[in-house]
Design a protein around this motif. Sequence first.
Motif, short mmCIF file in Angstrom:
data_model
loop_
_atom_site.label_atom_id
_atom_site.label_comp_id
_atom_site.label_asym_id
_atom_site.label_seq_id
_atom_site.Cartn_x
_atom_site.Cartn_y
_atom_site.Cartn_z
N SER A 20 50.77 41.43 46.44
CA SER A 20 50.16 41.41 45.30
C SER A 20 48.66 42.00 45.34
CB SER A 20 49.82 39.85 45.06
OG SER A 20 50.95 39.17 44.99
N ASN A 21 48.36 42.74 44.43
CA ASN A 21 46.90 43.51 43.94
C ASN A 21 46.82 44.64 44.72
OD1 ASN A 21 46.34 41.71 41.87
ND2 ASN A 21 46.07 40.27 43.49
N CYS A 51 52.72 44.08 32.74
CA CYS A 51 53.26 44.58 33.88
C CYS A 51 54.01 43.25 34.56
CB CYS A 51 52.27 44.77 35.24
SG CYS A 51 52.76 45.37 36.57
N SER A 53 56.52 42.25 37.05
CA SER A 53 56.57 43.00 38.26
C SER A 53 56.89 41.63 39.21
CB SER A 53 55.37 43.64 38.56
OG SER A 53 54.30 42.80 38.46
N SER A 56 51.81 40.60 41.69
CA SER A 56 50.55 40.47 40.85
C SER A 56 49.83 41.97 40.95
CB SER A 56 49.60 39.55 41.19
OG SER A 56 48.52 39.66 40.34
N ALA A 57 49.88 42.55 39.80
CA ALA A 57 48.89 43.86 39.78
C ALA A 57 47.87 43.61 38.85
CB ALA A 57 49.71 44.71 38.88
N THR A 58 47.29 42.39 38.96
CA THR A 58 45.91 42.21 38.09
C THR A 58 44.79 43.09 38.49
OG1 THR A 58 46.73 39.77 37.79
CG2 THR A 58 44.35 40.37 37.60
N LEU A 61 45.29 46.71 37.77
CA LEU A 61 45.26 46.78 36.34
C LEU A 61 43.85 46.65 35.49
CD1 LEU A 61 48.33 45.08 34.83
CD2 LEU A 61 47.83 47.44 34.56
N THR A 74 49.18 40.86 33.98
CA THR A 74 50.72 40.74 34.80
C THR A 74 51.54 39.64 34.78
OG1 THR A 74 49.26 42.00 36.72
CG2 THR A 74 51.10 40.90 37.24
N HIS A 76 54.13 38.24 36.72
CA HIS A 76 54.95 38.68 38.23
C HIS A 76 55.55 37.25 38.52
CE1 HIS A 76 50.90 36.70 39.30
NE2 HIS A 76 51.49 36.25 40.53
#
Length: 77
Positions: A20-21, A51, A53, A56-58, A61, A74, A76
Amino acid sequence: MAELQLTGGDFFAYEKTGGSNLDLPDECFAPDGRQLSFSRDIYPNYKLILCVSTFSATAPLTAFAKQYGFRGATLHG
């Protein structure tokens, strides 16, 4: 979508980050196999990026949203 004056609904894939992240790769792919760049082809051309996924891509992003002016979220897990 027309009534709300919305366009898009495009999908792109990128290599899983492993956690994540973490930083997202710049390379992504369209469903037809075209290789694209998030920074060149996606971030500057969309107003909303969702996103979907594994991780997490918080954080990435949020950083790119400030730089390119889109809204990101996100979904996720």
